[in-house]
Motif scaffolding. Structure first.
Motif, short mmCIF file in Angstrom:
data_model
loop_
_atom_site.label_atom_id
_atom_site.label_comp_id
_atom_site.label_asym_id
_atom_site.label_seq_id
_atom_site.Cartn_x
_atom_site.Cartn_y
_atom_site.Cartn_z
N ALA A 169 36.95 58.75 -58.95
CA ALA A 169 36.31 57.65 -58.44
C ALA A 169 37.19 56.09 -59.10
O ALA A 169 37.45 55.24 -58.26
N CYS A 170 37.73 56.39 -60.28
CA CYS A 170 38.66 55.20 -60.74
C CYS A 170 40.05 55.69 -61.09
O CYS A 170 40.65 54.43 -61.36
N SER A 171 40.50 56.82 -60.97
CA SER A 171 41.82 57.51 -61.32
C SER A 171 42.19 57.40 -62.78
O SER A 171 43.22 57.60 -63.05
N ASP A 192 30.68 58.93 -66.31
CA ASP A 192 30.53 57.49 -66.47
C ASP A 192 30.41 56.91 -64.89
O ASP A 192 29.74 55.96 -64.94
N CYS A 193 31.40 57.32 -64.13
CA CYS A 193 31.50 56.89 -62.77
C CYS A 193 30.19 57.02 -62.03
O CYS A 193 29.77 56.54 -61.13
N ALA A 194 29.72 58.53 -62.43
CA ALA A 194 28.58 58.79 -61.35
C ALA A 194 27.44 57.94 -61.82
O ALA A 194 26.19 57.75 -61.04
N PRO A 215 25.96 38.95 -57.11
CA PRO A 215 25.82 40.23 -57.70
C PRO A 215 27.12 40.98 -56.94
O PRO A 215 27.45 40.45 -55.86
N LEU A 216 27.70 41.70 -57.59
CA LEU A 216 28.58 42.64 -56.79
C LEU A 216 28.15 44.20 -56.64
O LEU A 216 27.28 44.79 -57.23
N THR A 217 28.46 44.54 -55.54
CA THR A 217 28.02 45.71 -54.94
C THR A 217 28.95 46.75 -55.09
O THR A 217 30.16 46.63 -54.63
N LEU A 218 28.61 48.17 -55.32
CA LEU A 218 29.59 49.28 -55.65
C LEU A 218 30.05 49.71 -54.17
O LEU A 218 28.99 50.16 -53.26
N SER A 219 31.07 49.94 -54.02
CA SER A 219 31.76 50.26 -52.65
C SER A 219 32.49 51.63 -53.15
O SER A 219 33.30 51.69 -53.91
N TYR A 220 32.29 52.94 -52.50
CA TYR A 220 32.95 54.04 -52.77
C TYR A 220 34.26 54.15 -51.95
O TYR A 220 34.98 55.50 -52.17
N SER A 221 34.67 53.26 -51.36
CA SER A 221 36.14 53.22 -50.73
C SER A 221 36.38 51.62 -50.33
O SER A 221 35.48 50.79 -50.28
N VAL A 237 39.65 40.59 -62.04
CA VAL A 237 39.83 40.83 -63.70
C VAL A 237 41.19 41.07 -64.23
O VAL A 237 41.70 40.39 -65.06
N CYS A 238 41.92 42.02 -63.41
CA CYS A 238 43.30 42.45 -64.32
C CYS A 238 44.49 41.98 -63.53
O CYS A 238 45.63 42.13 -63.75
N ASP A 239 43.90 41.36 -62.06
CA ASP A 239 45.17 40.93 -61.23
C ASP A 239 46.22 42.00 -60.63
O ASP A 239 46.99 41.89 -60.22
N LEU A 240 45.55 43.44 -60.64
CA LEU A 240 46.42 44.47 -60.20
C LEU A 240 45.81 44.92 -58.85
O LEU A 240 44.41 44.62 -58.50
N GLY A 241 46.48 45.64 -57.96
CA GLY A 241 45.90 46.02 -56.64
C GLY A 241 45.11 47.05 -56.65
O GLY A 241 44.35 47.61 -57.52
N PHE A 242 44.57 47.40 -55.38
CA PHE A 242 43.38 48.58 -55.13
C PHE A 242 44.15 49.45 -54.41
O PHE A 242 45.07 49.37 -53.63
N TYR A 243 43.49 50.78 -54.29
CA TYR A 243 43.84 51.97 -53.60
C TYR A 243 42.63 52.17 -52.68
O TYR A 243 41.44 52.07 -53.07
N SER A 244 42.82 52.59 -51.58
CA SER A 244 41.84 52.72 -50.56
C SER A 244 40.69 53.94 -51.03
O SER A 244 39.52 53.61 -50.48
N HIS A 245 41.13 54.78 -51.69
CA HIS A 245 40.39 55.87 -51.86
C HIS A 245 39.60 55.81 -53.32
O HIS A 245 38.40 56.63 -53.69
N LEU A 246 39.73 54.77 -53.89
CA LEU A 246 39.15 54.48 -55.20
C LEU A 246 37.89 53.40 -54.98
O LEU A 246 37.87 52.81 -54.23
N TRP A 247 36.96 53.91 -56.06
CA TRP A 247 35.70 52.85 -56.01
C TRP A 247 36.15 51.33 -56.34
O TRP A 247 37.09 51.16 -57.07
#
Length: 659
Positions: A169-171, A192-194, A215-221, A237-247
């Motif tokens: 979920a978070c790598s 934790d992620c579940a 509010p922020l909504t959890l997306s699974y991809s 928050v951290c200024d780093l990028g995202f991966y398509s398969h991570l929540w």
């Protein structure tokens, strides 16, 4: 709760309780409760969908367990799979003998489970009296602990024993309980992620370091196509990028995205030494009394600039001139008249720079707008012979600059025009922008800078990174660093850098983008934005050039009208339909330091050519047949004839110029 069960594990009847799931209604909800959905969406209350602690295994009863048993007569609860265990069973882990279920009270000391080898106390257990071995109830129910999680289409089974593994979920690596897909072994998520909530307010999890009003909504991809369509956003928050398969957590109203660990502050503290500094709340790292003349950017409006700031701080800058008095300036062949309390000379009214009325009045020294008195103007301005104007502070510039940070070899001298440069246009060796204003230069080294870049301070602060000092640095010392304003590499001579954080900015992005601008396309002032605006989830289109743009680069925005502009388009005082923006490697309009105007005569054309910026309607250059749009050109207003600046300057012997 009409399901009842009486078990040997507890003396009272038990009711089966179904856990309420997010975004689902109970069967007993009345229709009139639909009105709750009409409440203000921003009134967010985080709900707890979990049950109590299980009295048999001492583990939490979570929402994904779907239901559990509860006693109305006393404070007793248990997992459904725990409560329905037989009192005796032949378990695959111990096939030789039957195992008997005992409550925790039967053992006063802790025991070691022969399956997971962990030591337990105060939990139900299975015991073999022949082998004198015990098995904890969690290992006994492992095959029954199946969950249905909305992130995956198949059931997930609990893995035996605590594990240390990467979570899909978070790598990140987690230690503890993991769930694995019964059909897809590669799908493995941590407890934790579940348990991540489907909605949260980020400030509830970050002690206010990172705040967002919705509010922020959890997306699974976060699909690659969506990432690309949103101009590859970074975690806020951290200024780093995202991966398509991570929540990811995302806002439904704004372009606000955060990693799940960032949004919930679950990163281990010791990991911070391996990560880039975050974008959260900063704490002041300097004392005001130790930095009395500290330059605080951005400048409020286009009428302010670095030259004004520097000269105004000099003790010798005391105006002794009175309205109408003259000044003989070495940079101009005619006497200059000071305008102090009025804006007219004789019968001619002198209009100050006003973008709302498309009135342009630019200083010939710094090439910045003249928006207030006093200022100097050529005495021949009224006759139309000469249009030379000068800020009062630009008339008081020092004649030389010594020990300049970007050129320590020689003294830099003030030059009204850079020698041997066609039409006075040169490229500043610091910001890289072309200019035809005053310059400081070293003729021995062919080193020339515009007068703004001559006074770059050692330290500044900026609203984009509040409370931290930004220090002047050579960009060569910051390889692969990216400017936070334009998102391009810091490849020029000088820039600003925060020694505490990963924040960098080009000198031109810091100095040449004011906080507020006025433009004819919007009746309200537009503010400089460092991130996408709140309550604006749709695409961003520039009101000037009408192109879609990347809102992660700095831009100007009107919250009232929800209108936006490229930062490079905003200073232009041209008709709305005249697109003039070119996607260059900066947020700054590339001809911001060029004062267009003046005429040129060439041998092969009978009319005078005006020095202007090329528009799409100007077509192609009559010499090189390349497009004229976005370039400096010489254009005939009597016929369709135009040439690039470079095409004319490469053979300047064929022409003569006039101011």
């Amino acid at each position: 709760m009409d399901n009842h069960i009486s078990q040997l594990h507890h003396n009272h009847p038990l009711d089966l309780v179904y856990l309420q799931q997010p975004n689902h209604k109970n069967e007993n909800d009345h229709e009139d409760e639909d009105e709750d959905e009409e409440k203000d969406e921003d009134e967010f209350v985080e709900e707890d969908y979990h049950g109590p602690q299980c009295n048999m295994c001492n583990e939490q009863i979570y929402s994904f367990h779907l239901c559990y048993y509860k006693c109305k007569s006393c404070n007793y609860s248990s997992h459904k799979f725990c409560e329905e265990l037989p009192t005796q069973q032949n378990h695959p882990s111990h096939p030789s003998h039957n195992l008997t279920l005992y409550p925790s009270s039967k053992l006063h000391n802790e025991f070691m489970c022969f399956v997971c080898t962990l030591k337990w106390k105060n939990v139900y257990f299975y015991f073999c009296g022949i082998c004198n071995e015990a098995m904890d109830i969690i290992c006994a129910t492992m095959s029954e602990q199946k969950i249905k999680h909305p992130s995956h289409g198949h059931q997930l089974g609990r893995m035996p024993g605590p594990k240390v593994s990467s979570c899909l979920a978070c790598s990140n690596k987690h230690e503890g309980v993991f769930f694995q897909c019964t059909a897809c072994p590669g799908f493995l998520i941590s407890l934790d992620c579940a348990l991540l909530p489907t909605k949260l307010l980020i400030q509830n999890h970050t002690n206010g370091n990172f705040t967002h009003s919705h509010p922020l909504t959890l997306s699974y991809s976060f699909s690659y196509s969506d990432i690309k369509a949103k101009f590859c956003p970074c975690c806020r928050v951290c200024d780093l990028g995202f991966y398509s398969h991570l929540w990811v957590y995302k806002c439904e109203k704004c372009l606000y995205y955060a990693h799940v660990d960032c949004a919930t502050s679950k990163r281990e503290p010791f990991m911070s030494i391996f990560q880039l500094a975050s974008l959260g709340k900063t704490y002041k790292n300097f004392k005001d009394d130790e930095h009395l003349n500290l330059l605080r950017l951005p400048f409020h409006d286009e009428g302010d600039n670095l030259v004004k700031h520097h000269i105004s701080n000099q003790k010798e800058f005391i105006s002794t001139q009175l309205n109408g008095e003259t000044l003989n300036h070495f940079g101009h062949q005619h006497p200059l008249i000071l305008f102090d309390k009025q804006t007219s000379y004789g019968k001619k009214v002198i209009s100050l720079h006003d973008p709302m009325k498309r009135m342009q009045l630019l200083c010939d020294g710094c090439v910045k707008p003249i928006m207030s008195v006093p200022f100097y103007i050529c005495r021949h301005y009224v006759d139309g012979i000469c249009c030379f104007v000068l800020h009062e502070w630009c008339a008081k510039l020092p004649l030389e600059v010594q020990d300049y940070a970007g050129h320590h070899k020689h003294t830099l001298f003030l030059l009204p025009k850079v020698p041997y440069m066609f039409f006075g246009v040169y490229d500043c060796d610091i910001c890289g922008l072309p200019s035809n204003g005053f310059a400081y230069g070293c003729t021995m080294c062919n080193f020339y800078i515009d007068i703004n870049c001559a006074f770059i301070p050692k330290e500044i602060t900026h609203d984009a990174h509040p409370d931290h000092l930004l220090s002047r640095v050579k960009c060569s010392k910051m390889p692969k660093m990216v400017c936070n304003a334009c998102q391009y590499l810091m490849v020029r001579k000088l820039g600003f850098h925060c020694v505490s954080c990963n924040f960098n900015i080009h000198v031109e992005c810091a100095l040449l983008l004011p906080k507020v601008i006025n433009h004819k396309c919007d009746k309200h002032p537009l503010s400089l934005r460092y991130h996408p605006a709140e309550n604006h989830i749709s695409e961003y289109f520039c009101e000037i050039c009408e192109d879609e743009f990347n809102p992660w680069r700095w831009f100007y925005h009107c919250t009232t009208c929800a209108q936006s502009m490229h930062a490079a388009c905003a200073p232009l005082i041209l008709q709305h339909e005249q697109a003039t923006y070119a996607d260059d490697d900066t947020c700054v309009y590339k001809f911001l330091n060029v004062k267009f105007g003046g005429t040129l005569e060439i041998k092969e054309h009978s009319h005078q050519l005006a020095f202007v910026q090329g528009l799409e309607s100007d077509g192609e250059c009559n010499e090189c047949q390349q497009m004229l749009q976005y370039e400096m050109i010489f254009k005939c207003f009597e016929c369709k004839f135009a040439l690039h600046y470079e095409c004319v300057s490469s053979s300047d012997s064929r022409c003569s110029s006039s101011p």
